[in-house]
Write a protein that holds these residues in place. Structure first.
Motif, PDB file in Angstrom:
ATOM      1  N   MET A 198      35.267  -6.463  59.317  1.00  0.00           N
ATOM      2  CA  MET A 198      34.341  -7.314  60.051  1.00  0.00           C
ATOM      3  C   MET A 198      33.861  -6.531  61.269  1.00  0.00           C
ATOM      4  SD  MET A 198      34.099 -10.291  58.509  1.00  0.00           S
ATOM      5  CE  MET A 198      34.682 -10.295  56.805  1.00  0.00           C
ATOM      6  N   VAL A 199      32.554  -6.393  61.409  1.00  0.00           N
ATOM      7  CA  VAL A 199      32.022  -5.583  62.493  1.00  0.00           C
ATOM      8  C   VAL A 199      30.751  -6.253  63.037  1.00  0.00           C
ATOM      9  CG1 VAL A 199      30.704  -4.134  60.881  1.00  0.00           C
ATOM     10  CG2 VAL A 199      31.243  -3.265  63.160  1.00  0.00           C
ATOM     11  N   GLY A 200      30.649  -6.277  64.351  1.00  0.00           N
ATOM     12  CA  GLY A 200      29.436  -6.784  64.985  1.00  0.00           C
ATOM     13  C   GLY A 200      29.286  -8.288  64.977  1.00  0.00           C
ATOM     14  N   LEU A 201      30.330  -9.042  64.589  1.00  0.00           N
ATOM     15  CA  LEU A 201      30.232 -10.494  64.666  1.00  0.00           C
ATOM     16  C   LEU A 201      30.258 -10.901  66.137  1.00  0.00           C
ATOM     17  CD1 LEU A 201      32.685 -11.590  61.810  1.00  0.00           C
ATOM     18  CD2 LEU A 201      30.233 -11.097  61.680  1.00  0.00           C
ATOM     19  N   PRO A 202      29.422 -11.860  66.531  1.00  0.00           N
ATOM     20  CA  PRO A 202      29.295 -12.163  67.965  1.00  0.00           C
ATOM     21  C   PRO A 202      30.605 -12.467  68.675  1.00  0.00           C
ATOM     22  CG  PRO A 202      27.506 -13.192  66.753  1.00  0.00           C
ATOM     23  CD  PRO A 202      28.430 -12.591  65.719  1.00  0.00           C
ATOM     24  N   PHE A 246      12.887   0.500  66.557  1.00  0.00           N
ATOM     25  CA  PHE A 246      14.321   0.212  66.549  1.00  0.00           C
ATOM     26  C   PHE A 246      14.682  -0.703  67.727  1.00  0.00           C
ATOM     27  CE2 PHE A 246      18.690   1.198  67.836  1.00  0.00           C
ATOM     28  CZ  PHE A 246      19.376   1.077  66.641  1.00  0.00           C
ATOM     29  N   PHE A 247      14.136  -0.376  68.897  1.00  0.00           N
ATOM     30  CA  PHE A 247      14.393  -1.170  70.102  1.00  0.00           C
ATOM     31  C   PHE A 247      13.888  -2.602  69.923  1.00  0.00           C
ATOM     32  CE2 PHE A 247      13.268  -2.748  74.320  1.00  0.00           C
ATOM     33  CZ  PHE A 247      14.384  -2.427  75.078  1.00  0.00           C
ATOM     34  N   ASN A 248      12.667  -2.757  69.387  1.00  0.00           N
ATOM     35  CA  ASN A 248      12.113  -4.093  69.159  1.00  0.00           C
ATOM     36  C   ASN A 248      12.943  -4.870  68.148  1.00  0.00           C
ATOM     37  OD1 ASN A 248      10.029  -3.757  70.982  1.00  0.00           O
ATOM     38  ND2 ASN A 248       8.544  -3.095  69.435  1.00  0.00           N
ATOM     39  N   GLY A 249      13.481  -4.160  67.148  1.00  0.00           N
ATOM     40  CA  GLY A 249      14.336  -4.810  66.169  1.00  0.00           C
ATOM     41  C   GLY A 249      15.620  -5.333  66.796  1.00  0.00           C
ATOM     42  N   SER A 256      14.745  -8.445  68.768  1.00  0.00           N
ATOM     43  CA  SER A 256      14.541  -9.603  67.895  1.00  0.00           C
ATOM     44  C   SER A 256      15.867 -10.165  67.406  1.00  0.00           C
ATOM     45  CB  SER A 256      13.667  -9.210  66.695  1.00  0.00           C
ATOM     46  OG  SER A 256      12.374  -8.816  67.113  1.00  0.00           O
ATOM     47  N   HIS A 257      16.797  -9.265  67.052  1.00  0.00           N
ATOM     48  CA  HIS A 257      18.104  -9.693  66.555  1.00  0.00           C
ATOM     49  C   HIS A 257      18.867 -10.473  67.623  1.00  0.00           C
ATOM     50  CE1 HIS A 257      21.838  -9.520  64.255  1.00  0.00           C
ATOM     51  NE2 HIS A 257      22.452  -9.089  65.347  1.00  0.00           N
ATOM     52  N   HIS A 258      18.949  -9.926  68.815  1.00  0.00           N
ATOM     53  CA  HIS A 258      19.719 -10.585  69.876  1.00  0.00           C
ATOM     54  C   HIS A 258      18.985 -11.802  70.433  1.00  0.00           C
ATOM     55  CE1 HIS A 258      21.844  -6.688  69.722  1.00  0.00           C
ATOM     56  NE2 HIS A 258      22.866  -7.411  70.086  1.00  0.00           N
ATOM     57  N   ARG A 259      17.681 -11.794  70.340  1.00  0.00           N
ATOM     58  CA  ARG A 259      16.937 -12.992  70.734  1.00  0.00           C
ATOM     59  C   ARG A 259      17.236 -14.139  69.774  1.00  0.00           C
ATOM     60  NH1 ARG A 259      10.454 -13.235  72.210  1.00  0.00           N
ATOM     61  NH2 ARG A 259      10.438 -15.407  72.937  1.00  0.00           N
ATOM     62  N   ALA A 260      17.309 -13.833  68.478  1.00  0.00           N
ATOM     63  CA  ALA A 260      17.619 -14.865  67.488  1.00  0.00           C
ATOM     64  C   ALA A 260      19.014 -15.437  67.721  1.00  0.00           C
ATOM     65  CB  ALA A 260      17.503 -14.288  66.075  1.00  0.00           C
ATOM     66  N   ALA A 295      22.734  -5.246  63.981  1.00  0.00           N
ATOM     67  CA  ALA A 295      21.347  -5.119  63.531  1.00  0.00           C
ATOM     68  C   ALA A 295      21.023  -3.723  63.013  1.00  0.00           C
ATOM     69  CB  ALA A 295      20.401  -5.458  64.680  1.00  0.00           C
ATOM     70  N   CYS A 296      21.913  -2.742  63.249  1.00  0.00           N
ATOM     71  CA  CYS A 296      21.572  -1.348  62.953  1.00  0.00           C
ATOM     72  C   CYS A 296      21.281  -1.097  61.476  1.00  0.00           C
ATOM     73  CB  CYS A 296      22.697  -0.421  63.415  1.00  0.00           C
ATOM     74  SG  CYS A 296      22.752  -0.220  65.202  1.00  0.00           S
ATOM     75  N   GLU A 297      22.049  -1.730  60.584  1.00  0.00           N
ATOM     76  CA  GLU A 297      21.883  -1.453  59.160  1.00  0.00           C
ATOM     77  C   GLU A 297      20.477  -1.783  58.685  1.00  0.00           C
ATOM     78  OE1 GLU A 297      22.955  -0.448  55.152  1.00  0.00           O
ATOM     79  OE2 GLU A 297      23.692   0.105  57.140  1.00  0.00           O
ATOM     80  N   LYS A 298      19.938  -2.916  59.129  1.00  0.00           N
ATOM     81  CA  LYS A 298      18.602  -3.305  58.677  1.00  0.00           C
ATOM     82  C   LYS A 298      17.504  -2.535  59.417  1.00  0.00           C
ATOM     83  CE  LYS A 298      18.440  -7.317  61.797  1.00  0.00           C
ATOM     84  NZ  LYS A 298      18.415  -8.794  61.866  1.00  0.00           N
TER      85      LYS A 298
END
Length: 489
Positions: A320-324, A373-376, A379-383, A360-363
């Motif tokens: 498990m990695v990157g779960l909030p 990459f920065f905008n992605g 978007s991920h952390h905004r969601a 978010a890095c994988e996608k």
């Protein structure tokens, strides 16, 4: 500073399940549906949670007693005027108007305030986009100027982008962030259990992984040997332990020990987690063997057991990695090392790999440049931030701020994102490189996962993915927050 290393998660496992579960036998847990009940809200009806008897669990917001007494002085502008607008979700007593005439006279100012907030969000969005492009083009001075403009609009109690900007500028607002982190750490335990319970990110990932393990494990296999990349508090494992106890099988759980470099500080101590899990297993009549070792030591031990010809273990490599709720992300090299060893060992042993991913890095690995990459990442952390906000009443500013500070903020950092971009080629490409078979998500598992998030804020969706239908993804308004993929040999 944060004293989380002294926190013992004593509340995690004491009586997590209703005592009536002792009356069940293995035949009554033959389906994913039965197993999912262990992840239902019943799991949180222990007195330590104080959530009451209702199905819609009442969150103990009153336990968030963070005083934040010094925050007002920190959130002042250059002329010393307090930013009352970001603190008060309702009208002040002075602004309460009783007559229709006076109320109508305020309509235009309030409309103007709403428009100003919208303009501020739009301005911030363009500034942040420009920063990403400046960094991509190596325009260092321009990037620094843009960040100074961003810092003027950042706030820990503002709108979504203002709060993201506040966390992004970790260097410029260090004093404020350190203060918030220190105050929030005093409520770490209640923040953790509340965050895990009311938001579906962790529970979804743990259910998807655990149910896949139970579904894939042959009936005649015993014992189950779980190898966990990051055991943390161990909150993933009580339901699976109980399921195995009902089947009268043995469980061995190995936590991988990593060095501090690339792994970071954990608020959980292994010995505390071990004691809690073993006590919980013992209460269900299961003698759990829990140990900690390096990944190389594990590989050597399994090889020795194989040569002796006596190993009947069925292996479950869980990552498990990157779960909030897990806080700061782990170094990608460690994740790759774990998955590589898992693949090698499962080439000569029976088992499964479960990978829960909230990063978010994988996608974003195919981003044409750092700007995209920065905008992605934004978007991920905004969601994630907006999905959190949708589940908390607007006036509970301190509770939301404490959880964002502890669990979301650590992964929002401009410098860290640039480092991730430089290492993007190291991002795992596990699915395309493995010869293992993807474990297709069964219809039953899919429906149970949907039921888990059903009834929450209706912007959540559960979808299937993966080249072989072996992936369950949790989305919020079309943005993937968490995905869990499984492979077996």
């Amino acid at each position: 500073m944060m004293q989380s290393e002294n926190l013992a998660p004593s509340w995690l496992f004491d009586g997590l399940m209703d005592s009536s579960i002792d009356q069940l036998d293995s035949s009554e847990i033959s389906s994913v549906s039965d197993f999912n009940k262990m992840f239902s809200d019943e799991m949180f009806r222990h007195p330590a949670y104080d959530f009451g008897d209702q199905l819609e669990v009442t969150v103990p917001w009153e336990e968030f007693s963070v005083p934040l007494v010094g925050l007002d002085s920190m959130l002042t502008d250059d002329v010393g005027e307090e930013r009352q607008d970001v603190w008060s979700p309702c009208l002040s007593s002075e602004a309460s108007i009783n007559t229709k005439t006076e109320q109508s006279s305020l309509a235009i100012p309030y409309l103007g305030e709403a428009m100003m907030k919208t303009d501020n969000q739009l301005t911030l969005f363009h500034l942040l986009t420009a920063y990403g492009e400046a960094k991509e083009n190596n325009q260092t001075e321009l990037a620094e100027v843009i960040l100074r403009c961003v810092s003027e609009k950042a706030s820990p109690v503002g709108e979504t982008l203002e709060r993201i900007a506040f966390n992004l500028l970790s260097q410029d607002v260090r004093n404020q962030r350190d203060y918030l982190l220190q105050e929030s750490a005093g409520n770490f335990e209640v923040a953790f259990k509340t965050f895990y319970q009311i938001f579906p990110y962790g529970r979804f990932a743990h259910f998807a992984a655990n149910s896949a393990i139970l579904e894939a494990m042959p009936n005649n296999s015993n014992p189950l040997h779980i190898v966990d990349f990051d055991i943390g508090s161990g909150i993933q494992w009580p339901p699976l332990i109980e399921a195995m106890a009902m089947q009268h099988k043995t469980v061995r759980l190995t936590s991988i020990r990593w060095g501090e470099e690339g792994y970071g500080h954990s608020p959980w101590r292994f010995n505390d987690t071990k004691m809690q899990l073993c006590d919980h297993a013992r209460s269900f009549g299961l003698n759990l063997k829990l140990e900690e070792m390096g990944i190389e030591d594990l590989a050597n031990e399994l090889d020795r057991m194989k040569k002796r010809g006596g190993s009947r273990e069925w292996l479950a490599f869980n990552c498990m990695v990157g779960l909030p709720h897990m806080g700061e992300n782990k170094n990608q090299k460690l994740v790759n090392s774990f998955l590589d060893v898992a693949k090698q060992l499962l080439a000569r042993n029976r088992g499964i790999i479960t990978l829960g991913d909230g990063d978010a890095c994988e996608k974003l690995k195919d981003s044409p440049g750092f700007g995209a990459f920065f905008n992605g990442q934004l978007s991920h952390h905004r969601a994630i931030t907006e999905s959190m906000e949708s589940g908390i009443a607007k006036h509970l500013v301190q509770a939301r701020m404490a959880m964002e500070c502890l669990f979301i903020g650590p992964n929002i950092c401009a410098h860290a994102w640039f480092q991730k971009w430089e290492q993007v080629n190291e991002t795992r490409h596990f699915e395309t490189s493995t010869a293992m078979e993807g474990l297709k998500v069964s219809r039953e598992r899919l429906m149970e996962a949907k039921e888990m998030v059903n009834g929450r804020e209706n912007s959540y969706e559960v979808r299937l993915g993966g080249n072989s239908g072996n992936e369950l993804a949790l989305e919020w308004r079309g943005n993937v927050l968490v995905k869990v993929s499984c492979w077996r040999n």
